[in-house]
Write a protein that holds these residues in place. Structure first.
Motif, PDB file in Angstrom:
ATOM      1  N   GLN A  43       0.811  -1.211   0.000  1.00  0.00           N
ATOM      2  CA  GLN A  43       0.000   0.000   0.000  1.00  0.00           C
ATOM      3  C   GLN A  43       0.848   1.266   0.000  1.00  0.00           C
ATOM      4  O   GLN A  43       0.296   2.363   0.049  1.00  0.00           O
ATOM      5  N   SER A  44       2.161   1.110  -0.035  1.00  0.00           N
ATOM      6  CA  SER A  44       3.060   2.263  -0.037  1.00  0.00           C
ATOM      7  C   SER A  44       4.278   1.923  -0.874  1.00  0.00           C
ATOM      8  O   SER A  44       4.405   0.797  -1.379  1.00  0.00           O
ATOM      9  N   LEU A  45       5.177   2.878  -1.018  1.00  0.00           N
ATOM     10  CA  LEU A  45       6.357   2.645  -1.837  1.00  0.00           C
ATOM     11  C   LEU A  45       7.136   1.421  -1.375  1.00  0.00           C
ATOM     12  O   LEU A  45       7.641   0.651  -2.178  1.00  0.00           O
ATOM     13  N   LEU A  46       7.221   1.204  -0.051  1.00  0.00           N
ATOM     14  CA  LEU A  46       7.855   0.024   0.500  1.00  0.00           C
ATOM     15  C   LEU A  46       6.985  -0.525   1.615  1.00  0.00           C
ATOM     16  O   LEU A  46       6.741   0.166   2.613  1.00  0.00           O
ATOM     17  N   ALA A  47       6.502  -1.750   1.434  1.00  0.00           N
ATOM     18  CA  ALA A  47       5.661  -2.396   2.446  1.00  0.00           C
ATOM     19  C   ALA A  47       6.332  -3.695   2.868  1.00  0.00           C
ATOM     20  O   ALA A  47       6.632  -4.548   2.026  1.00  0.00           O
ATOM     21  N   VAL A  48       6.586  -3.842   4.168  1.00  0.00           N
ATOM     22  CA  VAL A  48       7.241  -5.023   4.703  1.00  0.00           C
ATOM     23  C   VAL A  48       6.286  -5.711   5.664  1.00  0.00           C
ATOM     24  O   VAL A  48       5.870  -5.128   6.668  1.00  0.00           O
ATOM     25  N   ASN A  49       5.928  -6.930   5.364  1.00  0.00           N
ATOM     26  CA  ASN A  49       5.053  -7.704   6.237  1.00  0.00           C
ATOM     27  C   ASN A  49       5.931  -8.581   7.124  1.00  0.00           C
ATOM     28  O   ASN A  49       6.120  -9.770   6.891  1.00  0.00           O
ATOM     29  N   GLY A  50       6.486  -7.965   8.164  1.00  0.00           N
ATOM     30  CA  GLY A  50       7.396  -8.685   9.039  1.00  0.00           C
ATOM     31  C   GLY A  50       8.303  -7.714   9.767  1.00  0.00           C
ATOM     32  O   GLY A  50       8.025  -6.522   9.866  1.00  0.00           O
ATOM     33  N   THR A  51       9.391  -8.234  10.278  1.00  0.00           N
ATOM     34  CA  THR A  51      10.322  -7.445  11.081  1.00  0.00           C
ATOM     35  C   THR A  51      11.478  -6.950  10.227  1.00  0.00           C
ATOM     36  O   THR A  51      12.003  -7.675   9.383  1.00  0.00           O
ATOM     37  N   ILE A  52      11.869  -5.700  10.475  1.00  0.00           N
ATOM     38  CA  ILE A  52      13.031  -5.120   9.812  1.00  0.00           C
ATOM     39  C   ILE A  52      14.165  -5.034  10.828  1.00  0.00           C
ATOM     40  O   ILE A  52      14.005  -4.447  11.900  1.00  0.00           O
ATOM     41  N   THR A  53      15.289  -5.636  10.519  1.00  0.00           N
ATOM     42  CA  THR A  53      16.450  -5.597  11.383  1.00  0.00           C
ATOM     43  C   THR A  53      17.522  -4.737  10.723  1.00  0.00           C
ATOM     44  O   THR A  53      17.897  -4.980   9.580  1.00  0.00           O
ATOM     45  N   ALA A  54      17.968  -3.727  11.450  1.00  0.00           N
ATOM     46  CA  ALA A  54      18.957  -2.810  10.894  1.00  0.00           C
ATOM     47  C   ALA A  54      19.814  -2.247  12.013  1.00  0.00           C
ATOM     48  O   ALA A  54      19.382  -2.145  13.162  1.00  0.00           O
ATOM     49  N   LYS A  55      21.042  -1.895  11.699  1.00  0.00           N
ATOM     50  CA  LYS A  55      21.899  -1.231  12.664  1.00  0.00           C
ATOM     51  C   LYS A  55      21.570   0.246  12.785  1.00  0.00           C
ATOM     52  O   LYS A  55      21.824   0.867  13.815  1.00  0.00           O
ATOM     53  N   LYS A  56      20.998   0.815  11.762  1.00  0.00           N
ATOM     54  CA  LYS A  56      20.684   2.229  11.802  1.00  0.00           C
ATOM     55  C   LYS A  56      19.567   2.514  10.806  1.00  0.00           C
ATOM     56  O   LYS A  56      19.575   2.018   9.690  1.00  0.00           O
ATOM     57  N   ILE A  57      18.593   3.307  11.246  1.00  0.00           N
ATOM     58  CA  ILE A  57      17.511   3.751  10.378  1.00  0.00           C
ATOM     59  C   ILE A  57      17.435   5.264  10.475  1.00  0.00           C
ATOM     60  O   ILE A  57      17.303   5.814  11.578  1.00  0.00           O
ATOM     61  N   GLN A  58      17.545   5.935   9.390  1.00  0.00           N
ATOM     62  CA  GLN A  58      17.484   7.394   9.365  1.00  0.00           C
ATOM     63  C   GLN A  58      16.199   7.815   8.664  1.00  0.00           C
ATOM     64  O   GLN A  58      15.963   7.457   7.514  1.00  0.00           O
ATOM     65  N   VAL A  59      15.371   8.577   9.404  1.00  0.00           N
ATOM     66  CA  VAL A  59      14.081   9.031   8.889  1.00  0.00           C
ATOM     67  C   VAL A  59      14.095  10.550   8.849  1.00  0.00           C
ATOM     68  O   VAL A  59      14.435  11.199   9.844  1.00  0.00           O
ATOM     69  N   THR A  60      13.744  11.101   7.722  1.00  0.00           N
ATOM     70  CA  THR A  60      13.653  12.563   7.613  1.00  0.00           C
ATOM     71  C   THR A  60      12.246  13.013   7.984  1.00  0.00           C
ATOM     72  O   THR A  60      11.272  12.294   7.750  1.00  0.00           O
ATOM     73  N   ALA A  61      12.143  14.212   8.582  1.00  0.00           N
ATOM     74  CA  ALA A  61      10.845  14.756   8.990  1.00  0.00           C
ATOM     75  C   ALA A  61      10.784  16.228   8.609  1.00  0.00           C
ATOM     76  O   ALA A  61      11.813  16.917   8.559  1.00  0.00           O
ATOM     77  N   ASN A  62       9.583  16.701   8.359  1.00  0.00           N
ATOM     78  CA  ASN A  62       9.380  18.116   8.044  1.00  0.00           C
ATOM     79  C   ASN A  62       9.349  18.918   9.348  1.00  0.00           C
ATOM     80  O   ASN A  62       8.370  18.897  10.094  1.00  0.00           O
ATOM     81  N   GLY A  63      10.425  19.642   9.623  1.00  0.00           N
ATOM     82  CA  GLY A  63      10.491  20.408  10.867  1.00  0.00           C
ATOM     83  C   GLY A  63      10.794  19.527  12.062  1.00  0.00           C
ATOM     84  O   GLY A  63      10.835  18.298  11.970  1.00  0.00           O
TER      85      GLY A  63
END
Length: 362
Positions: free
Chosen positions: A260-280
């Motif tokens: 339903q979106s550009l990236l849809a994951v049905n499960g767990t995401i394992t990562a050492k680092k996740i960087q999310v940008t936000a408006n303000g």
């Protein structure tokens, strides 16, 4: 006695000829270099006109020919049901003798059925009615076969002495191979279509519909629509690049066929680092003009809505999910507001403690 014998033999030759034909020895008297025996189609002895079958010897070379001396044209010579045996080499169409090859042709050769080289056997030929050409090695342990079937279907095979299991190499030392093109620009160039795989090739093929695009094509009724890359029999995909990789167009699902979106994951995401940008960001809370809600206002909102202000409810998150960037911003806003509440309370406590000490001194 000798003269009588020669006369009898001459008569026998003329008697055995079909009626209306003549046997002519047209050699000039005293000529010891050129000889010619001629059979003509009409009873005109000792002439050199019209068509005839000629057997001759000219300047050290024997010849057999069908020739029309009136029109000075050679005619077709048919050898029906004959087996020709020679102890030397055969030259056709004025071919130059190389001194070793048994049959040498100056020009092309047209075959109506099959041509076998080195007494080649047909092997596992799948065409019952077609033209077949085989090349064998000197030990007769393998070779290559080329066949054209009755429906213009072609076959090229490399075979051993027992089965069609040899390796077929195309330009192993260089050059290019073209399919659908006479001017290949790569080692293998395919134009006008794609590469069909197991199953219905029109439903499963790899091709380039437009320049710069490589597409794996299947139809909607295919059992599996994907393109699997396997490693040692296990379906695994490895992508090693030294530049940027990207997917443009459509949504990408991992563990789901309905993203339903550009990236849809049905499960767990394992990562050492996740960087999310936000408006303000939520630092506006510390602005001197920011109106910090009173605790009473916050309490009333919680009683009415069962969640903090600016924080989505459980029902909303369950239905729509949550934006990590927006959620971190909202949570930071609450932490900053809580910090201001603590600072305000600490100032009130410090003031009360100062008044308490002043009262105790009295």
């Amino acid at each position: 006695m000798k003269k009588i014998y020669l006369a009898v033999m001459t008569c026998l030759v003329f008697v055995n000829l079909a009626q209306g034909q003549a046997l002519q020895n047209v050699t000039s008297a005293g000529d010891t270099t050129n000889y010619l025996i001629r059979i003509t189609g009409a009873n005109i002895p000792f002439t050199l006109t019209g068509p005839g079958l000629e057997l001759g010897y000219l300047s050290g070379t024997g010849f057999l020919q069908t020739y029309n001396r009136t029109t000075t044209a050679f005619l077709p010579l048919a050898l029906n049901g004959a087996t020709i045996t020679t102890n030397s080499r055969t030259l056709i169409a004025n071919a130059t003798d190389d001194g070793s090859t048994a049959l040498q042709v100056n020009g092309g050769a047209s075959l109506t059925k099959r041509l076998y080289l080195n007494a080649a056997i047909e092997g596992n030929n799948i065409f019952q009615y077609g033209s077949h050409l085989e090349f064998h090695n000197t030990r007769f342990t393998g070779g290559m076969a080329m066949t054209i079937g009755q429906n213009n279907s072609g076959l090229i095979q490399a075979f051993s002495s027992s089965a069609m299991d040899g390796s077929l190499l195309l330009n192993p030392n260089g050059g290019k191979v073209g399919i659908g093109t006479a001017s290949p620009d790569q080692v293998l160039t395919i134009k006008g279509g794609g590469i069909g795989f197991d199953g219905t090739s029109s439903d499963k093929k790899l091709y380039s519909p437009v320049d710069g695009t490589l597409e794996w094509y299947t139809n909607n009724n295919a059992g599996e629509h994907g393109f699997a890359l396997s490693h040692q029999g296990t379906r695994q995909v490895y992508l090693n690049t030294y530049g940027n990789s990207y997917i443009i167009g459509g949504n990408l699902g991992i563990g789901t066929k309905a993203p339903q979106s550009l990236l849809a994951v049905n499960g767990t995401i394992t990562a050492k680092k996740i960087q999310v940008t936000a408006n303000g960001w939520a630092d506006f809370v510390f602005d001197e003009h920011y109106q910090l809600p009173t605790l009473a206002e916050v309490e009333n909102f919680i009683k009415a809505n069962k969640h903090l202000p600016e924080i989505p409810s459980a029902a909303q998150v369950e239905k729509e999910g949550q934006d990590l960037g927006a959620m971190n911003k909202a949570l930071l806003q609450k932490v900053e507001e809580l910090t201001l509440y603590i600072i305000r309370q600490q100032k009130q406590m410090d003031a009360m403690e100062a008044r308490l000490k002043a009262v105790e001194k009295q």
